[in-house]
Design a protein around this motif. Structure first.
Motif, PDB file in Angstrom:
ATOM      1  N   ARG A   1      30.861  44.786  39.789  1.00  0.00           N
ATOM      2  CA  ARG A   1      30.020  45.306  40.862  1.00  0.00           C
ATOM      3  C   ARG A   1      28.907  46.187  40.296  1.00  0.00           C
ATOM      4  O   ARG A   1      29.022  46.700  39.189  1.00  0.00           O
ATOM      5  CB  ARG A   1      30.877  46.090  41.858  1.00  0.00           C
ATOM      6  CG  ARG A   1      31.916  45.202  42.544  1.00  0.00           C
ATOM      7  CD  ARG A   1      32.744  45.950  43.563  1.00  0.00           C
ATOM      8  NE  ARG A   1      33.727  45.069  44.177  1.00  0.00           N
ATOM      9  CZ  ARG A   1      34.618  45.469  45.085  1.00  0.00           C
ATOM     10  NH1 ARG A   1      34.637  46.730  45.477  1.00  0.00           N
ATOM     11  NH2 ARG A   1      35.469  44.601  45.605  1.00  0.00           N
TER      12      ARG A   1
ATOM     13  N   ARG B   1      29.684  51.252  42.027  1.00  0.00           N
ATOM     14  CA  ARG B   1      30.984  51.529  41.414  1.00  0.00           C
ATOM     15  C   ARG B   1      31.188  53.029  41.204  1.00  0.00           C
ATOM     16  O   ARG B   1      32.237  53.587  41.574  1.00  0.00           O
ATOM     17  CB  ARG B   1      31.089  50.776  40.090  1.00  0.00           C
ATOM     18  CG  ARG B   1      32.435  50.935  39.392  1.00  0.00           C
ATOM     19  CD  ARG B   1      32.539  50.024  38.185  1.00  0.00           C
ATOM     20  NE  ARG B   1      31.560  50.334  37.147  1.00  0.00           N
ATOM     21  CZ  ARG B   1      30.558  49.548  36.792  1.00  0.00           C
ATOM     22  NH1 ARG B   1      30.375  48.381  37.408  1.00  0.00           N
ATOM     23  NH2 ARG B   1      29.737  49.897  35.826  1.00  0.00           N
TER      24      ARG B   1
ATOM     25  N   TRP C   1      36.410  45.922  39.965  1.00  0.00           N
ATOM     26  CA  TRP C   1      35.209  46.745  40.090  1.00  0.00           C
ATOM     27  C   TRP C   1      34.222  46.520  38.957  1.00  0.00           C
ATOM     28  O   TRP C   1      33.043  46.883  39.076  1.00  0.00           O
ATOM     29  CB  TRP C   1      35.590  48.228  40.152  1.00  0.00           C
ATOM     30  CG  TRP C   1      36.039  48.654  41.511  1.00  0.00           C
ATOM     31  CD1 TRP C   1      37.316  48.724  41.970  1.00  0.00           C
ATOM     32  CD2 TRP C   1      35.202  49.063  42.597  1.00  0.00           C
ATOM     33  NE1 TRP C   1      37.343  49.158  43.273  1.00  0.00           N
ATOM     34  CE2 TRP C   1      36.060  49.377  43.676  1.00  0.00           C
ATOM     35  CE3 TRP C   1      33.828  49.207  42.758  1.00  0.00           C
ATOM     36  CZ2 TRP C   1      35.573  49.812  44.908  1.00  0.00           C
ATOM     37  CZ3 TRP C   1      33.340  49.641  43.981  1.00  0.00           C
ATOM     38  CH2 TRP C   1      34.209  49.936  45.044  1.00  0.00           C
TER      39      TRP C   1
ATOM     40  N   THR D   1      42.169  52.680  44.723  1.00  0.00           N
ATOM     41  CA  THR D   1      41.060  52.205  43.897  1.00  0.00           C
ATOM     42  C   THR D   1      41.470  52.203  42.432  1.00  0.00           C
ATOM     43  O   THR D   1      41.927  53.217  41.905  1.00  0.00           O
ATOM     44  CB  THR D   1      39.820  53.087  44.097  1.00  0.00           C
ATOM     45  OG1 THR D   1      39.388  52.954  45.456  1.00  0.00           O
ATOM     46  CG2 THR D   1      38.683  52.657  43.189  1.00  0.00           C
TER      47      THR D   1
END
Length: 246
Positions: A192, A197, A189, A183
């Motif tokens: 989102r 998140r 991200w 990640t």
């Protein structure tokens, strides 16, 4: 003045970055341009690509639109390129979720975009690859350690690692490797929902050996290693903070 191995290996080379208009692809673009390479950026957004090319310097960066899910688009993209010394494809749009909840189309989307998109990008690039070229595929640590109920996504990433090994055998002496990040706190991200998140980030910190997220630049550094190390092929590199070890 001494030069770095990256500069020696990349000076004057042509690096094709599909997905190079933002995120990890753009970070790779900055690194290879700094090492003396020229870049060809590909993606679906003309505005994003044009902005990235200006940021990098239009003397060393050109761009062309391409959709990795459209074979004719990929063919047109590579028809306009004379030579490919390094290729990295980080573009892809897909849905992730549990077996019982995703539609058949959404479940197939990681393969449609991420797996077949990269497969066909390499297929169209193959006639243009120089004899000492390299290809870096983008998978993800989820292929080695599924993060939760997302079996199709995990399978896609595992399949990309297998694809890298298969292509390394078939395309030799062209080198083919895979980068499988964990990640990353970055462009993917950022769009989102904040609650989703932060929950994902907190869980990832708990699950890793280093207890932190990675950065786009750390993944770009790994890609550059795979571009420039002439004795590495068929390998998968995990810039994942030790996620796959837990």
């Amino acid at each position: 003045m001494t030069t770095s191995p990256d500069s020696e290996a990349l000076d004057g080379r042509t690096v094709v970055l599909i997905g190079g208009g933002s995120g990890i692809g753009l970070r790779v673009a900055h690194r290879v341009v700094a090492a003396g390479a020229r870049v060809v950026l590909g993606g679906r957004s003309p505005q994003r690509l044009a902005d990235a090319a200006r940021e990098l310097g239009e003397a060393v960066a050109t761009w062309r639109t391409v959709d990795v899910t459209d074979d004719a688009s990929l063919a047109s993209f590579f028809d306009g390129i004379d030579r490919v010394d390094h290729l990295f494809t980080s573009a892809g749009t897909y849905r992730v979720g549990p077996l019982r909840e995703l539609s058949a189309q959404d479940a197939a989307s990681p393969f449609t975009s991420k797996f077949w998109g990269q497969y066909h990008a390499v297929r169209h690039a193959a006639p243009k690859l120089s004899s000492d070229a390299s290809v870096v595929l983008m998978a993800g640590a989820a292929g080695a350690r599924p993060p939760g109920p997302a079996p199709a996504y995990a399978a896609c990433n595992a399949a990309l690692e297998g694809l890298g090994r298969g292509l390394a055998v078939e395309l030799a002496p062209v080198r083919v490797n895979v980068v499988s990040p964990g990640t990353i706190d970055g462009n993917l991200w950022a769009g989102r929902p904040a609650a989703d998140r932060e929950a994902a980030f907190a869980q990832y910190r708990r699950d890793t050996v280093l207890h932190r997220l990675g950065s786009e630049d750390e993944v770009a550094h790994a890609v550059l290693f795979l571009f420039t190390n002439g004795y590495t092929t068929g390998s998968t590199l995990y810039p994942d903070g030790g996620y796959t070890l837990r």
